[in-house]
Design a protein around this motif. Structure first.
Motif, PDB file in Angstrom:
ATOM      1  N   LEU A 301      16.340  -7.786   7.969  1.00  0.00           N
ATOM      2  CA  LEU A 301      15.798  -6.866   6.972  1.00  0.00           C
ATOM      3  C   LEU A 301      15.299  -7.634   5.745  1.00  0.00           C
ATOM      4  N   ALA A 302      16.074  -8.617   5.278  1.00  0.00           N
ATOM      5  CA  ALA A 302      15.676  -9.404   4.114  1.00  0.00           C
ATOM      6  C   ALA A 302      14.434 -10.240   4.406  1.00  0.00           C
ATOM      7  N   ALA A 303      14.361 -10.836   5.608  1.00  0.00           N
ATOM      8  CA  ALA A 303      13.196 -11.658   5.968  1.00  0.00           C
ATOM      9  C   ALA A 303      11.929 -10.812   6.050  1.00  0.00           C
ATOM     10  N   SER A 304      12.059  -9.629   6.629  1.00  0.00           N
ATOM     11  CA  SER A 304      10.915  -8.720   6.702  1.00  0.00           C
ATOM     12  C   SER A 304      10.423  -8.349   5.313  1.00  0.00           C
ATOM     13  N   GLN A 305      11.369  -7.995   4.436  1.00  0.00           N
ATOM     14  CA  GLN A 305      11.002  -7.619   3.067  1.00  0.00           C
ATOM     15  C   GLN A 305      10.376  -8.794   2.326  1.00  0.00           C
ATOM     16  N   PHE A 306      10.858 -10.007   2.554  1.00  0.00           N
ATOM     17  CA  PHE A 306      10.307 -11.183   1.876  1.00  0.00           C
ATOM     18  C   PHE A 306       8.856 -11.408   2.278  1.00  0.00           C
ATOM     19  N   LEU A 307       8.567 -11.332   3.569  1.00  0.00           N
ATOM     20  CA  LEU A 307       7.202 -11.552   4.034  1.00  0.00           C
ATOM     21  C   LEU A 307       6.259 -10.482   3.496  1.00  0.00           C
ATOM     22  N   ILE A 308       6.703  -9.237   3.519  1.00  0.00           N
ATOM     23  CA  ILE A 308       5.883  -8.144   2.997  1.00  0.00           C
ATOM     24  C   ILE A 308       5.682  -8.304   1.491  1.00  0.00           C
ATOM     25  N   SER A 309       6.766  -8.573   0.775  1.00  0.00           N
ATOM     26  CA  SER A 309       6.716  -8.662  -0.677  1.00  0.00           C
ATOM     27  C   SER A 309       5.818  -9.803  -1.151  1.00  0.00           C
ATOM     28  N   MET A 310       5.800 -10.896  -0.419  1.00  0.00           N
ATOM     29  CA  MET A 310       5.000 -12.045  -0.825  1.00  0.00           C
ATOM     30  C   MET A 310       3.510 -11.738  -0.766  1.00  0.00           C
ATOM     31  N   GLN A 311       3.115 -10.835   0.124  1.00  0.00           N
ATOM     32  CA  GLN A 311       1.693 -10.574   0.326  1.00  0.00           C
ATOM     33  C   GLN A 311       1.121  -9.535  -0.637  1.00  0.00           C
ATOM     34  N   PHE A 312       1.916  -8.568  -1.062  1.00  0.00           N
ATOM     35  CA  PHE A 312       1.355  -7.488  -1.878  1.00  0.00           C
ATOM     36  C   PHE A 312       0.806  -7.970  -3.220  1.00  0.00           C
ATOM     37  N   PRO A 313       1.469  -8.870  -3.963  1.00  0.00           N
ATOM     38  CA  PRO A 313       0.848  -9.345  -5.208  1.00  0.00           C
ATOM     39  C   PRO A 313      -0.464 -10.079  -4.960  1.00  0.00           C
ATOM     40  N   VAL A 314      -0.530 -10.840  -3.875  1.00  0.00           N
ATOM     41  CA  VAL A 314      -1.766 -11.545  -3.533  1.00  0.00           C
ATOM     42  C   VAL A 314      -2.883 -10.541  -3.299  1.00  0.00           C
ATOM     43  N   TYR A 315      -2.602  -9.533  -2.515  1.00  0.00           N
ATOM     44  CA  TYR A 315      -3.605  -8.516  -2.189  1.00  0.00           C
ATOM     45  C   TYR A 315      -4.011  -7.718  -3.431  1.00  0.00           C
ATOM     46  N   ASN A 316      -3.019  -7.223  -4.152  1.00  0.00           N
ATOM     47  CA  ASN A 316      -3.316  -6.305  -5.257  1.00  0.00           C
ATOM     48  C   ASN A 316      -4.010  -6.981  -6.423  1.00  0.00           C
ATOM     49  N   ALA A 317      -3.551  -8.155  -6.839  1.00  0.00           N
ATOM     50  CA  ALA A 317      -4.151  -8.822  -7.996  1.00  0.00           C
ATOM     51  C   ALA A 317      -5.631  -9.079  -7.775  1.00  0.00           C
ATOM     52  N   ASN A 318      -5.994  -9.499  -6.579  1.00  0.00           N
ATOM     53  CA  ASN A 318      -7.389  -9.851  -6.315  1.00  0.00           C
ATOM     54  C   ASN A 318      -8.282  -8.639  -6.130  1.00  0.00           C
ATOM     55  N   GLN A 319      -7.800  -7.619  -5.435  1.00  0.00           N
ATOM     56  CA  GLN A 319      -8.674  -6.471  -5.210  1.00  0.00           C
ATOM     57  C   GLN A 319      -8.828  -5.620  -6.472  1.00  0.00           C
ATOM     58  N   ILE A 320      -7.803  -5.573  -7.326  1.00  0.00           N
ATOM     59  CA  ILE A 320      -7.925  -4.835  -8.584  1.00  0.00           C
ATOM     60  C   ILE A 320      -8.910  -5.544  -9.512  1.00  0.00           C
ATOM     61  N   THR A 321      -8.803  -6.872  -9.612  1.00  0.00           N
ATOM     62  CA  THR A 321      -9.730  -7.628 -10.452  1.00  0.00           C
ATOM     63  C   THR A 321     -11.158  -7.445  -9.971  1.00  0.00           C
ATOM     64  N   LEU A 322     -11.363  -7.455  -8.664  1.00  0.00           N
ATOM     65  CA  LEU A 322     -12.696  -7.257  -8.106  1.00  0.00           C
ATOM     66  C   LEU A 322     -13.295  -5.933  -8.555  1.00  0.00           C
ATOM     67  N   ARG A 323     -12.511  -4.862  -8.502  1.00  0.00           N
ATOM     68  CA  ARG A 323     -13.006  -3.555  -8.923  1.00  0.00           C
ATOM     69  C   ARG A 323     -13.329  -3.549 -10.406  1.00  0.00           C
ATOM     70  N   GLN A 324     -12.428  -4.078 -11.206  1.00  0.00           N
ATOM     71  CA  GLN A 324     -12.629  -4.024 -12.651  1.00  0.00           C
ATOM     72  C   GLN A 324     -13.838  -4.839 -13.089  1.00  0.00           C
ATOM     73  N   GLN A 325     -14.046  -6.002 -12.480  1.00  0.00           N
ATOM     74  CA  GLN A 325     -15.179  -6.837 -12.854  1.00  0.00           C
ATOM     75  C   GLN A 325     -16.508  -6.267 -12.369  1.00  0.00           C
ATOM     76  N   SER A 326     -16.459  -5.471 -11.316  1.00  0.00           N
ATOM     77  CA  SER A 326     -17.684  -4.943 -10.722  1.00  0.00           C
ATOM     78  C   SER A 326     -18.069  -3.571 -11.265  1.00  0.00           C
ATOM     79  N   THR A 327     -17.266  -3.018 -12.181  1.00  0.00           N
ATOM     80  CA  THR A 327     -17.454  -1.643 -12.623  1.00  0.00           C
ATOM     81  C   THR A 327     -17.692  -1.570 -14.123  1.00  0.00           C
ATOM     82  N   PRO A 328     -18.705  -0.842 -14.577  1.00  0.00           N
ATOM     83  CA  PRO A 328     -18.914  -0.645 -16.017  1.00  0.00           C
ATOM     84  C   PRO A 328     -17.705   0.044 -16.645  1.00  0.00           C
ATOM     85  N   ILE A 329     -17.468  -0.235 -17.929  1.00  0.00           N
ATOM     86  CA  ILE A 329     -16.285   0.285 -18.611  1.00  0.00           C
ATOM     87  C   ILE A 329     -16.235   1.805 -18.573  1.00  0.00           C
ATOM     88  N   GLU A 330     -17.400   2.472 -18.659  1.00  0.00           N
ATOM     89  CA  GLU A 330     -17.412   3.931 -18.692  1.00  0.00           C
ATOM     90  C   GLU A 330     -17.112   4.558 -17.341  1.00  0.00           C
TER      91      GLU A 330
END
Length: 385
Positions: A301-330
């Motif tokens: 259970l801990a190993a599964s959670q570690f592998l999953i947890s390690m990937q979500f910050p990688v995924y989220n930080a990059n895809q959120i930045t992509l949206r924000q940089q590609s979108t006008p403030i309004e």
């Protein structure tokens, strides 16, 4: 600090609400699936409207309203338990209202960030927020599990309410949002047109469109597994709430590592490859969970959670930045809401489906199906060229 406190409260809710249903009210897989579905249903029903509202009123005010509102609605659970009036129907109502306010908080926070920093600072700002979130992800499961063990599931929700109230007090110190001009009655009637503007941006931008499809598929598979995870841990692995919380906290150390490597990975290998690998590895992490039946349950259970947890910050930080940089403030609120509505809107369906499959096929097969769906999510990114 405000977002970290809000995340901490949300993480406590993630464990305590279904634990109340399972441990106090004896809920079955279908009931737990419905509860999880109601928590996420507001993304599908209200997400686009909330995004449009965030583009035409004070974002700071909306965030404050959501944080304080979550504190109040959660406080009803320990009060009801003390008065011997706690029921599944009340839990369902709390899940729906709390979920709606969570949509307001999450969508508006992401739209508010570009008001506080320059565009060239967005990547670093999002990574910093992911570091903060990672620290919360590591500690909150253990804290939640111990509170459930010592105080009871219903009383543990008091800490959740206090964290949301503290988030509101922290956010109140931020600069007043640079809101658009006051909206007249005629302009309110054009709300549908403004929502369509956000949809058009997402549909016409190939990268954002593909990432949105990836997120929707990934979230669907992961949500299926999460909907029945606590039932699986409590009833089939026979773990206590304290043990479950501690194991999830140990596995959540992966969030810290993921947040640290998010930016270097995207610079080295490119956004699409990093996002694709992250989605695949999250699916693999979910597929590890049924192996806990073969033992030893805790380390798996801990190993599964570690592998999953390690990937979500990688995924989220990059895809959120992509949206924000590609979108006008309004358009930030509408585009963020559109992406999250599509990405999160299918989670209620996944949770309800997991409840039904869990009752008919078993909990481990349901988790395996969810892991397979998540692992296939990067297929969307093959179209980005």
């Amino acid at each position: 600090m405000g977002q970290s406190l809000g995340v901490f409260g949300g993480q406590i809710s993630e464990l305590t609400l279904p634990s109340v249903a399972i441990l106090v009210l004896g809920a079955d897989p279908v009931a737990v699936g419905v509860l999880k579905a109601l928590q996420m249903l507001p993304y599908l029903v209200f997400g686009l409207v909330i995004g449009a509202l965030g583009d035409r009123t004070s974002r700071r005010r909306l965030i404050l309203f959501a944080a304080a509102g979550r504190a109040l609605v959660l406080a009803s659970i320990p009060v009801a338990a003390a008065l011997h009036g706690l029921t599944l129907d009340l839990l369902y109502a709390v899940a729906l209202v709390h979920g709606t306010l969570t949509v307001v908080f999450t969508v508006t926070c992401q739209a508010y960030l570009p008001e506080l920093v320059e565009r060239r600072q967005l990547a670093d700002a999002n990574v910093s927020l992911q570091f903060s979130r990672s620290a919360i992800e590591v500690g909150s499961p253990a804290v939640s599990g111990l509170m459930i063990q010592w105080l009871g599931a219903a009383n543990a929700i008091v800490a959740d309410a206090v964290s949301h109230l503290s988030a509101a007090l922290s956010i109140a110190r931020l600069p007043r949002s640079a809101a658009p001009a006051p909206v007249s009655g005629s302009r309110w009637r054009s709300l549908g047109g403004q929502i369509r503007e956000g949809l058009v941006v997402v549909l016409r931008q190939p990268t954002i469109r593909s990432v949105t499809g990836t997120s929707a598929t990934l979230n669907f598979g992961y949500a299926m597994a999460q909907a029945v995870l606590l039932l699986f841990a409590y009833r089939e692995l026979r773990l206590s709430p304290a043990a479950v919380g501690s194991l999830l906290a140990l596995g959540s150390l992966g969030f810290v590592l993921g947040a640290a490597i998010a930016s270097p990975l995207s610079r080295r290998f490119g956004l699409e490859r990093v996002l694709g690998a992250s989605g695949l590895l999250i699916g693999v992490g979910v597929l590890l969970l049924p192996l806990a039946l073969l033992g030893p349950a805790g380390p798996v259970l801990a190993a599964s959670q570690f592998l999953i947890s390690m990937q979500f910050p990688v995924y989220n930080a990059n895809q959120i930045t992509l949206r924000q940089q590609s979108t006008p403030i309004e358009l930030q609120g509408r585009v963020n809401a559109t992406v999250r509505t599509v990405g999160m809107g299918l989670i209620p369906v996944a949770s309800a489906l997991a409840g039904v499959l869990g009752a008919r096929l078993g909990l481990a097969p349901t988790i395996a199906v969810g892991g397979l769906v998540a692992a296939l999510s990067p297929v969307w990114l093959l179209r980005v060229r």
